[in-house]
Write an enzyme that holds these catalytic residues in place. Sequence first.
Site, PDB file in Angstrom:
ATOM      1  N   THR A   1      42.284  40.722  46.030  1.00  0.00           N
ATOM      2  CA  THR A   1      42.308  39.337  45.546  1.00  0.00           C
ATOM      3  C   THR A   1      42.364  38.406  46.755  1.00  0.00           C
ATOM      4  OG1 THR A   1      44.713  39.470  45.268  1.00  0.00           O
ATOM      5  CG2 THR A   1      43.387  39.806  43.300  1.00  0.00           C
TER       6      THR A   1
ATOM      7  N   THR B   1      32.106  45.367  47.150  1.00  0.00           N
ATOM      8  CA  THR B   1      31.988  44.639  45.879  1.00  0.00           C
ATOM      9  C   THR B   1      30.544  44.185  45.673  1.00  0.00           C
ATOM     10  OG1 THR B   1      34.260  43.875  46.095  1.00  0.00           O
ATOM     11  CG2 THR B   1      32.865  42.671  44.554  1.00  0.00           C
TER      12      THR B   1
ATOM     13  N   GLY C   1      44.700  43.167  39.257  1.00  0.00           N
ATOM     14  CA  GLY C   1      44.569  42.053  40.198  1.00  0.00           C
ATOM     15  C   GLY C   1      45.639  40.998  39.972  1.00  0.00           C
TER      16      GLY C   1
ATOM     17  N   ARG D   1      32.875  28.322  39.341  1.00  0.00           N
ATOM     18  CA  ARG D   1      34.163  28.068  38.674  1.00  0.00           C
ATOM     19  C   ARG D   1      34.506  26.603  38.855  1.00  0.00           C
ATOM     20  NH1 ARG D   1      36.345  32.991  41.876  1.00  0.00           N
ATOM     21  NH2 ARG D   1      35.102  34.635  40.909  1.00  0.00           N
TER      22      ARG D   1
ATOM     23  N   HIS E   1      34.919  41.760  37.633  1.00  0.00           N
ATOM     24  CA  HIS E   1      35.593  40.833  38.547  1.00  0.00           C
ATOM     25  C   HIS E   1      36.717  40.072  37.810  1.00  0.00           C
ATOM     26  CE1 HIS E   1      34.507  39.578  42.748  1.00  0.00           C
ATOM     27  NE2 HIS E   1      35.479  38.707  42.509  1.00  0.00           N
TER      28      HIS E   1
ATOM     29  N   LYS F   1      32.460  48.651  43.897  1.00  0.00           N
ATOM     30  CA  LYS F   1      33.202  47.917  42.858  1.00  0.00           C
ATOM     31  C   LYS F   1      32.293  46.901  42.153  1.00  0.00           C
ATOM     32  CE  LYS F   1      37.171  44.803  42.274  1.00  0.00           C
ATOM     33  NZ  LYS F   1      36.736  43.415  42.289  1.00  0.00           N
TER      34      LYS F   1
END
Length: 382
Positions: free
Chosen positions: A84, A159, A333, A168, A279, A255
Amino acid sequence: MAGSGLVRSLTLPEIREKARRRLPRGLFEFIDRGIDGETALTNNAAAFSRLRLRPRVLVDVSQRTTATTLFGRSLSLPLAISPTGAAGLVHHRGEAVLARAAHRAGIPFTLATRSLSSIEEIAAVTEGNFWFQLYPSSPDAFSLMDRAASAGCDVLMVTVDTPVAPLRRYNARNGFALPFRANRRALFDLLFHPRWCASVIGRALLDEGLPRFENLPGRPRITEGAPASEMLEGRLDWERLQLLRDRWRGRLIVKGILRGEDAVRARDAGADAVVVSNHGGRNLDTSVAPLDALASVVEAAGADMPILVDGAVRSGGDVLKALALGASAAMIGRPTLFGLAAAGEAGVTGVLDLYAEELDYALAMSGLPSVDHAGPDLVVRT
Ligand SMILES: Cc1cc2nc3c(=O)[nH]c(=O)nc-3n(C[C@H](O)[C@H](O)[C@H](O)COP(=O)(O)O)c2cc1C
């Protein structure tokens, strides 16, 4: 393990609530929220609620264990901490605190590239026993990989689910996007959270100034560098993964897989494991829940390599559900970030204790002497 008195008697939702009160709202939302309409976030959790356990009775579970092995190392329970970014904003030297708690608890911690603790600091607190996460499209991917290897890290997590910078909008609105550029809303937010300002920003200023992205070239301050687009919008394809594989001598985990054929392709490219993940519901709001994608990934590639899963694993019972569907381990996470915000290292330990205790309890109540006994017959979809 012994969590702090502050969190020992609390449930995870209560620890989250404590974190919500302690952190500036913008930072809490940066951690807690998903994307857009929060559909993926909600659906990740709903996938776990839809699945129920079917306990077996009259089994002697007086001798039982939550322990397992992964990559030849023993873990106290089949759990690891997901990477994270910017956990160092949640608590002074947050990543190092998470890493130490995980190490003491006997589970792996994954350091995100966009962290405020350096690779070397994490190597020191974990005796080199940590995982390092990398965005393969980052222009610095190769030098970072070499740096992690020199620090003694032997598990690289690549990732692959973020080909462009995530949209976001709430972060920009809150003034909590990275690099951090406070807007009027963020300034008010900070004003109402003097304790966080003193314990995180104040302590960093006393140390050596504003927190820095310690693993990025030039160690930019949080106000200066590392817009996500810089790291994410470079080349990202199977060839790129292969280049990383060819150079990395340790174990490689990919990932962000949600399809069986991608897991097979990752395995064929030399991956030692994959994480079934969306995620944490933070990237594509319409994506399938990892738990719902797990069985197909296990069916395609699970016989040949460990499959991990993350996204809304919120209890020991959830870990058991993931194992029943064929996962070798689950990852978390947000929960450990909440523990970190609520009570520092004791808070993280408290959260890990919860998972350990609940998993042990769920094993006993389900008639399973060990995590290896969990199979698809244990669960039913409602
Ligand atoms: C604040 C935050 C930052 C994250 N940063 C990264 C990151 O830098 N790299 C990455 O691969 N995943 C990142 N993730 C996703 C996590 O690794 C993980 O997949 C997700 O949090 C798991 O879901 P959970 O939070 O519901 O347990 C981040 C998640 C959160 C909440």
